[in-house]
Design a protein around this motif. Structure first.
Motif, PDB file in Angstrom:
ATOM      1  N   ALA A 320       0.831  -1.212   0.000  1.00  0.00           N
ATOM      2  CA  ALA A 320       0.000   0.000   0.000  1.00  0.00           C
ATOM      3  C   ALA A 320       0.856   1.248   0.000  1.00  0.00           C
ATOM      4  N   LEU A 321       2.037   1.164   0.581  1.00  0.00           N
ATOM      5  CA  LEU A 321       2.947   2.310   0.638  1.00  0.00           C
ATOM      6  C   LEU A 321       3.831   2.413  -0.603  1.00  0.00           C
ATOM      7  N   GLY A 322       3.634   1.502  -1.561  1.00  0.00           N
ATOM      8  CA  GLY A 322       4.359   1.627  -2.824  1.00  0.00           C
ATOM      9  C   GLY A 322       5.371   0.547  -3.126  1.00  0.00           C
ATOM     10  N   ALA A 323       5.500  -0.443  -2.245  1.00  0.00           N
ATOM     11  CA  ALA A 323       6.450  -1.527  -2.517  1.00  0.00           C
ATOM     12  C   ALA A 323       5.985  -2.332  -3.726  1.00  0.00           C
ATOM     13  N   ARG A 324       6.918  -2.617  -4.625  1.00  0.00           N
ATOM     14  CA  ARG A 324       6.592  -3.390  -5.813  1.00  0.00           C
ATOM     15  C   ARG A 324       6.767  -4.891  -5.529  1.00  0.00           C
ATOM     16  N   ARG A 325       6.271  -5.705  -6.472  1.00  0.00           N
ATOM     17  CA  ARG A 325       6.383  -7.157  -6.287  1.00  0.00           C
ATOM     18  C   ARG A 325       7.841  -7.596  -6.162  1.00  0.00           C
ATOM     19  N   ARG A 326       8.707  -7.003  -6.990  1.00  0.00           N
ATOM     20  CA  ARG A 326      10.115  -7.412  -6.932  1.00  0.00           C
ATOM     21  C   ARG A 326      10.773  -7.008  -5.615  1.00  0.00           C
ATOM     22  N   ASP A 327      10.252  -5.921  -4.973  1.00  0.00           N
ATOM     23  CA  ASP A 327      10.792  -5.536  -3.661  1.00  0.00           C
ATOM     24  C   ASP A 327      10.459  -6.594  -2.605  1.00  0.00           C
TER      25      ASP A 327
END
Length: 407
Positions: A320-327
């Motif tokens: 929700a805070l912007g983390a992507r799948r790869r993160d």
């Protein structure tokens, strides 16, 4: 997300669940430790045999009744039926071998040795010809070795190992002291350099006497071992061996096409056979030990799946805070890889400690193979990453809305 941030988060997660992390690492630790221990001891055994053979030198071979390595009782029975290698064979080779640089012969047995009222048992008595000390590279630290004249006349003189001085003579200067070997008196004229222990057995508990003196006491009917030094190793040694083999076959009237009635052992042949056996042992033992690594990897995957379930809400917040799948994927893969790497480091230390412990207690030689240390760390990390990909992918694929609703 930068990988350093992912590494920091992984360390924090592992530290929070310390007990679970330690228990998860056990499979990897045991697997890596087992592999390191096996490789260390196998390398040590190979190095030990190589060093012992090089005591004589790579240009030395033996002629004997039986080979050094017998693999079955049937072979032992067959070799026992052979004629003994006798003093006449030694004198024939010594006088007639053109390529031979040095020839010696010896016999041996276990005896008891006394000095005054003190005695020791299990002493290795070696009856040698005059040139044998040169073939064995015996370094005399005190006194001298016996002479050809003393061998010819069967003089009652002896060279002893440091154990005789320490255990029987109480540390006194051994030169010119009298000892009794199975009741027969000998005067000590020399002492050999200390060699230490191997496989828990001392290499310094010996008495060396002239072969003729030995045979006066124990008879000349027992078989000899003849030691021959050639002009060099490799092809030169094989040519010398062929010459000695031809002489022995002619003297024993071995028929054309029949096997030798004696054994001619080249050091490199025996060393090659021994290394083949130890490498075969390692080839079997290492895969068996590596099964623990696979088990450890499965345990890591299971724990990581549990961790994903426990941290579902955390994953939802991060997305929700912007983390992507790869993160998310990177975070969990680094966590599992870090866990396995830590297990690999502990396993390496434990494996070396086990090898050192066996070497100290049993006197078994050890030699650390640094390639095995690097391989253990690489494989353990690879196992962690491999088995961590699936849980990491499961975490990365979570729907953020569903994850936020999780309790």
């Amino acid at each position: 997300m930068h990988w350093t941030e992912a590494l920091k988060l992984a360390l924090q997660s592992l530290w929070v669940n310390k007990l679970r992390t330690v228990l998860t690492l056990l499979g990897v630790v045991i697997g890596v430790a087992a592999v390191i221990s096996v490789v260390t001891l196998v390398n040590g055994a190979n190095a030990y045999v190589d060093a012992k053979l090089n005591t004589y030198g790579s240009d030395v071979f033996t002629v004997s009744k039986m080979p050094n390595l017998i693999t079955s009782f049937a072979e032992y029975t067959r070799y026992q039926k052979r004629r003994n290698v006798i003093a006449e064979d030694f004198r024939m080779i010594e006088a007639g071998c053109k390529r031979c640089k040095l020839v010696g012969a010896g016999q041996g047995k276990q005896v008891s040795v006394k000095s005054g009222t003190d005695s020791v048992t299990g002493v290795s008595l070696r009856g040698w010809t005059a040139r044998m000390p040169e073939l064995n590279n015996i370094n005399i630290t005190e006194g001298r070795i016996f002479t050809p004249t003393e061998v010819e006349h069967g003089a009652r003189v002896a060279v002893v190992g440091t154990d005789i001085q320490e255990n029987l003579l109480k540390g006194d200067d051994p030169i010119n002291k009298e000892i009794r070997v199975d009741g027969v008196p000998y005067t000590i004229i020399g002492m050999g350099e200390k060699q230490g222990k191997t496989l828990g057995s001392s290499q310094d508990n010996y008495v060396i006497v002239p072969l003729t003196s030995y045979q006066h006491t124990y008879g000349s009917s027992k078989t000899l071992t003849i030691y021959v030094k050639g002009p060099g190793a490799g092809a030169a040694l094989e040519e010398t061996g062929d010459e000695v083999r031809s002489m022995m076959r002619n003297a024993r009237h071995d028929r054309l096409g029949e096997d030798d009635s004696f054994t001619l052992d080249l050091n490199n042949t025996f060393l090659s056979l021994f290394k083949t056996v130890t490498n075969l042992f390692g080839a079997i033992a290492i895969p068996v030990a590596a099964i623990s690594l696979i088990v450890g990897g499965i345990v890591i995957m299971n724990i990581m799946l549990v961790s994903v379930t426990e941290r579902t809400r955390e994953i939802g917040v991060r997305k929700a805070l912007g983390a992507r799948r790869r993160d998310i994927l990177l975070q969990f893969v680094i966590e599992s890889g870090l866990m396995a790497t830590a297990g690999g480091i502990i396993g390496v230390l434990f494996g070396v400690a086990v090898g050192f412990g066996i070497s100290t207690v049993a006197g078994f030689p050890m030699s650390i193979a640094w390639w095995s240390v690097a391989a253990g760390l690489f494989v353990s990390t690879g196992v962690g990453v491999f088995f961590g990909v699936y849980p990491a992918r499961q975490a990365a694929m979570l729907d953020p809305i569903t994850a936020l609703r999780s309790d």
